[in-house]
Design an enzyme around this catalytic site. Structure first.
Site, PDB file in Angstrom:
ATOM      1  N   SER A  48       0.635  -1.283  -0.355  1.00 55.90           N
ATOM      2  CA  SER A  48      -0.016   0.221   0.287  1.00 55.90           C
ATOM      3  C   SER A  48       0.965   1.497  -0.572  1.00 55.90           C
ATOM      4  CB  SER A  48      -1.086  -0.093   1.514  1.00 55.90           C
ATOM      5  OG  SER A  48      -1.935   0.615   1.118  1.00 55.90           O
ATOM      6  N   ASP A 160      -5.924  -3.463  -2.372  1.00 51.38           N
ATOM      7  CA  ASP A 160      -4.912  -3.133  -1.524  1.00 51.38           C
ATOM      8  C   ASP A 160      -3.885  -4.654  -0.601  1.00 51.38           C
ATOM      9  OD1 ASP A 160      -3.677  -2.310   1.144  1.00 51.38           O
ATOM     10  OD2 ASP A 160      -4.911  -1.329   1.585  1.00 51.38           O
TER      11      ASP A 160
END
Length: 273
Positions: A48, A160
């Site tokens: 991320s 993610d």
């Protein structure tokens, strides 16, 4: 043994950078402080926001330049707000900025090896990417479910990487001698939790905390600034403050970092390298 003596024994370092939204800007401060003491990681992994910082760092941008990118580009405005069925934001502007700043869209163009964690929604499994097109995987790794529009790559939908692996330490455990993990989602008790946004963010952080605990165990050292918890996932407007949190915590931990290194193990690794 003093700090100078320890520095002579430093082996090749690797660093794993966690996700955490705006809190991930603390990674830049950590990298800045480490370089101050002569520690420049030779391999990087990230999830991320850790993947975004990691990709720029692996491309050769020093920490000071990374902070300038966050400030001058107003990173929190790079996203294009709209409301598709599958998400509230897309990250095309982030990808465009990476293309402009980094240039060549390929892992092989980076100055140091970089490994990026993503979650494949179709298979339900995590994946580690380290070759081929770079930007799409960094964007995929940063696509928080529901909040960001998930990219579809080769017919598979990705979100993610933190969903299943928010600190991808195992990706580089065998590629360095001393592995530093940086986790910016400190999850201590919270006295006040009000509002839907706060509740959702707290729930997401707690949900991914268990996979981080496993990753911490395979690191030689973990930097986890507790003050980072004072900033929300989207607090990009406070980039300088968050950077300082990472820098200050690393300054506090630097002697303990050197003391934690098993010098006998280091010397053995050197002999075998």
């Amino acid at each position: 043994m003093n700090l100078t003596t320890y520095k002579k024994e430093i082996p090749k370092f690797g660093i794993a950078l966690s996700g955490g939204g705006a809190r991930g800007i603390a990674h830049i401060g950590v990298l800045e402080a480490l370089e101050k003491y002569g520690i420049k990681p030779g391999v990087v992994s990230g999830t991320s926001m850790g993947a975004i910082v990691g990709a720029f760092y692996a491309a050769g941008y020093p920490p000071n330049d990374l902070l300038k990118i966050m400030l001058e580009r107003k990173f929190h405005r790079m996203v294009n707000w709209h409301m598709p069925f599958s998400g509230l934001i897309d990250m095309r502007k982030v990808k465009a900025a990476m293309r402009e700043i980094i240039g060549e869209d390929d892992f092989s163009s980076l100055e140091i090896p970089f490994y990026c964690a993503v979650t494949n929604l179709n298979s339900g499994l995590e994946e580690i990417k380290s070759e081929g097109e770079l930007f799409q995987w960094v964007v995929a790794s940063s696509s928080i479910p529901v909040v960001f529009e998930p990219p579809v790559i080769n017919g598979q939908t990705y979100v993610d990487g933190g969903l299943l692996n928010n600190l991808p330490a195992e990706a580089i455990r065998d590629k360095c001698q001393v592995l530093i993990g940086v986790h910016v989602n400190h999850n201590g008790p919270e006295e006040k939790i009000k509002g839907l946004k706060t509740i959702a963010e707290r729930a997401f952080r707690l949900g991914i905390s268990q996979n981080v605990e496993t990753s911490k165990q395979i690191c030689d050292f973990v930097i986890e600034p507790p003050e980072a918890r004072n900033y929300s996932t989207f607090a990009f407007g406070k980039a300088e403050e968050i950077y300082q949190v990472g820098y200050d915590e690393t300054e506090k931990q630097i002697l303990r970092l050197f003391e934690s290194i098993n010098l006998e193990r280091v010397m053995e690794l050197k002999k075998n390298s």
